[in-house]
Motif scaffolding. Structure first.
Motif, short mmCIF file in Angstrom:
data_model
loop_
_atom_site.label_atom_id
_atom_site.label_comp_id
_atom_site.label_asym_id
_atom_site.label_seq_id
_atom_site.Cartn_x
_atom_site.Cartn_y
_atom_site.Cartn_z
N SER A 1 35.07 37.00 33.49
CA SER A 1 34.83 35.79 35.05
C SER A 1 34.12 35.21 34.84
O SER A 1 33.83 33.94 35.53
CB SER A 1 35.02 36.56 36.39
OG SER A 1 36.00 37.40 36.21
N TRP A 2 32.88 35.73 34.50
CA TRP A 2 31.40 34.33 34.30
C TRP A 2 31.62 32.98 33.27
O TRP A 2 31.98 32.60 33.25
CB TRP A 2 30.32 35.36 33.92
CG TRP A 2 29.09 35.36 33.96
CD1 TRP A 2 28.04 35.51 32.09
CD2 TRP A 2 28.22 34.44 34.34
NE1 TRP A 2 26.77 34.58 33.34
CE2 TRP A 2 27.07 33.73 34.18
CE3 TRP A 2 29.47 33.66 36.05
CZ2 TRP A 2 25.70 33.25 35.08
CZ3 TRP A 2 28.11 32.76 36.07
CH2 TRP A 2 26.53 32.76 36.22
N THR A 3 32.44 34.44 32.05
CA THR A 3 32.74 32.77 31.29
C THR A 3 33.11 31.69 31.68
O THR A 3 33.33 30.61 31.66
CB THR A 3 33.20 33.53 29.91
OG1 THR A 3 32.48 34.18 29.90
CG2 THR A 3 33.76 32.42 29.35
N ALA A 4 34.32 32.18 32.34
CA ALA A 4 35.45 31.20 33.04
C ALA A 4 34.77 30.29 34.05
O ALA A 4 35.00 29.02 34.14
CB ALA A 4 36.45 31.40 33.90
N LEU A 5 34.20 30.49 34.78
CA LEU A 5 32.94 29.95 35.92
C LEU A 5 31.69 29.15 35.34
O LEU A 5 31.96 27.75 35.41
CB LEU A 5 32.42 30.83 36.97
CG LEU A 5 31.76 30.27 37.97
CD1 LEU A 5 32.11 29.15 38.75
CD2 LEU A 5 31.27 31.78 38.54
N ARG A 6 31.09 29.70 34.17
CA ARG A 6 30.59 28.78 33.43
C ARG A 6 30.80 27.75 32.84
O ARG A 6 30.71 26.68 32.53
CB ARG A 6 29.03 29.87 32.93
CG ARG A 6 28.86 30.88 33.40
CD ARG A 6 27.89 31.54 32.43
NE ARG A 6 27.50 30.54 31.40
CZ ARG A 6 27.73 31.31 29.88
NH1 ARG A 6 28.65 32.70 30.21
NH2 ARG A 6 27.00 30.87 28.58
N TYR B 1 30.76 42.57 40.37
CA TYR B 1 30.18 41.21 40.52
C TYR B 1 31.75 40.26 39.90
O TYR B 1 31.41 38.93 40.07
CB TYR B 1 28.95 40.21 39.55
CG TYR B 1 27.58 40.40 40.10
CD1 TYR B 1 27.16 38.82 40.26
CD2 TYR B 1 26.84 41.33 40.39
CE1 TYR B 1 25.83 38.39 41.07
CE2 TYR B 1 25.75 41.02 41.09
CZ TYR B 1 25.19 39.63 41.06
OH TYR B 1 23.76 39.56 41.88
N VAL B 2 32.92 40.90 39.68
CA VAL B 2 33.48 40.42 39.23
C VAL B 2 34.14 39.42 40.32
O VAL B 2 34.39 38.06 40.57
CB VAL B 2 34.93 41.02 38.82
CG1 VAL B 2 36.56 40.16 39.08
CG2 VAL B 2 34.45 41.56 37.92
N LEU B 3 33.98 40.15 42.08
CA LEU B 3 34.11 39.32 43.02
C LEU B 3 33.11 38.24 43.43
O LEU B 3 33.53 37.41 43.72
CB LEU B 3 33.78 40.59 44.64
CG LEU B 3 34.00 39.83 46.13
CD1 LEU B 3 34.73 41.15 47.17
CD2 LEU B 3 32.67 39.45 46.50
N GLU B 4 32.18 38.49 42.87
CA GLU B 4 31.36 37.59 42.69
C GLU B 4 31.39 36.05 42.67
O GLU B 4 31.80 35.04 42.88
CB GLU B 4 29.80 37.95 43.02
CG GLU B 4 27.84 36.71 42.56
CD GLU B 4 27.94 36.30 44.43
OE1 GLU B 4 27.18 35.86 44.13
OE2 GLU B 4 28.44 37.16 45.44
N TRP B 5 31.63 36.16 41.69
CA TRP B 5 32.01 35.20 39.98
C TRP B 5 33.38 34.10 41.00
O TRP B 5 33.25 33.21 40.56
CB TRP B 5 32.35 35.45 39.61
CG TRP B 5 31.30 36.15 38.22
CD1 TRP B 5 31.52 37.27 37.40
CD2 TRP B 5 29.47 36.02 38.82
NE1 TRP B 5 30.08 37.68 36.68
CE2 TRP B 5 28.89 36.60 36.97
CE3 TRP B 5 29.05 35.11 39.09
CZ2 TRP B 5 27.58 36.87 37.70
CZ3 TRP B 5 27.45 34.84 39.16
CH2 TRP B 5 26.94 36.18 38.15
N THR B 6 33.94 35.57 41.27
CA THR B 6 35.29 34.70 41.38
C THR B 6 35.50 33.88 43.09
O THR B 6 35.87 32.68 42.97
CB THR B 6 36.63 35.95 41.66
OG1 THR B 6 36.76 36.75 40.31
CG2 THR B 6 37.99 35.47 42.45
N LEU B 7 34.89 34.51 44.24
CA LEU B 7 34.61 33.98 45.23
C LEU B 7 33.87 32.14 44.80
O LEU B 7 34.46 31.43 45.34
CB LEU B 7 33.93 34.49 46.21
CG LEU B 7 35.35 35.78 46.81
CD1 LEU B 7 33.89 36.96 47.76
CD2 LEU B 7 36.42 35.49 46.93
#
Length: 218
Positions: free
Chosen positions: A7-12, A138-144
């Motif tokens: 999730s973090w990699t996708a967002l970054r 933090y999966v929720l944080e990154w996704t939202l």
């Protein structure tokens, strides 16, 4: 842990692909431009580094679901910390500097997460969690926030499907009720968190549980 990393990699990666003009577009967060949201992600990454370096001896008081608290009203963007984020984002002036900072601190947070012992107890926000639960939250944080990033940038790729599904599960557990299976994960998250109003069809599908939404988590 893997889902946190994906999730973090996708967002970054999505942020890294933005053009300079995209940073001046509105985000899905009230009162924030995309540049403000990206600055917030830098602060999030710093929080992860701080928390993973703050071990605790006490028993856990929260888990990946109960870590989140709900509010009756959505953030208006005028909270002092929110206002500080806007000022910090504006101070970068050149979006490339903001991108560099996110890549630098964000990469470090990702590495720290990958190296963390999932059973390590850590302290944050006056609570104690295992590192695994903290990173799972933090999966929720990154996704939202990934949804917030692309809210007005339709050409930018959105969050991974598994992150959407896990965030939906967390929200359902917070609310104590499932969201209708007829509503896809992405739409369910937008509606359940008040990021958009439900359509008449979605409202009908929600039925009685609609009164429990939207959830403003933070």
């Amino acid at each position: 842990m893997d889902l946190f990393s994906r999730s973090w990699t996708a967002l970054r990666t999505a942020v890294a692909g933005l053009g300079d003009e995209d940073f001046a577009q509105p985000s899905g967060c009230a009162g924030w431009l995309v540049r403000d949201l990206v600055c917030h992600l830098v602060i999030d990454a710093q929080d992860i580094l701080i928390t993973l370096a703050t071990p605790a001896d006490a028993e856990p008081t929260r888990d990946a679901v109960t870590y989140w608290e709900t509010a009756g009203e959505p953030p208006a963007g005028d909270d002092p910390l929110d206002a500080l984020t806007v000022r910090l984002a504006a101070a970068y002036e050149d979006p490339r500097l903001l991108l560099f900072h996110l890549d630098d601190v964000g990469s470090a947070a990702g590495r720290a997460a990958a190296l963390a012992d999932v059973d390590l107890r850590v302290a944050t926000r006056g609570q104690v969690l295992t590192a695994g639960d903290y990173l799972g939250a933090y999966v929720l944080e990154w996704t939202l926030h990934h949804l917030d990033l692309v809210a007005h940038l339709p050409g930018v790729p959105g969050p991974p499907a598994e992150g959407l599904a896990r965030t939906r599960e967390i929200l359902e557990r917070i609310a104590g009720t499932p969201l209708p299976s007829s509503i896809p994960d992405r739409d369910a998250l937008l509606v359940a968190t008040g990021r958009r109003a439900p359509t008449s069809t979605e409202r009908a599908a929600l039925g009685g549980p609609a009164a429990r939404f939207p959830l403003h988590v933070g």
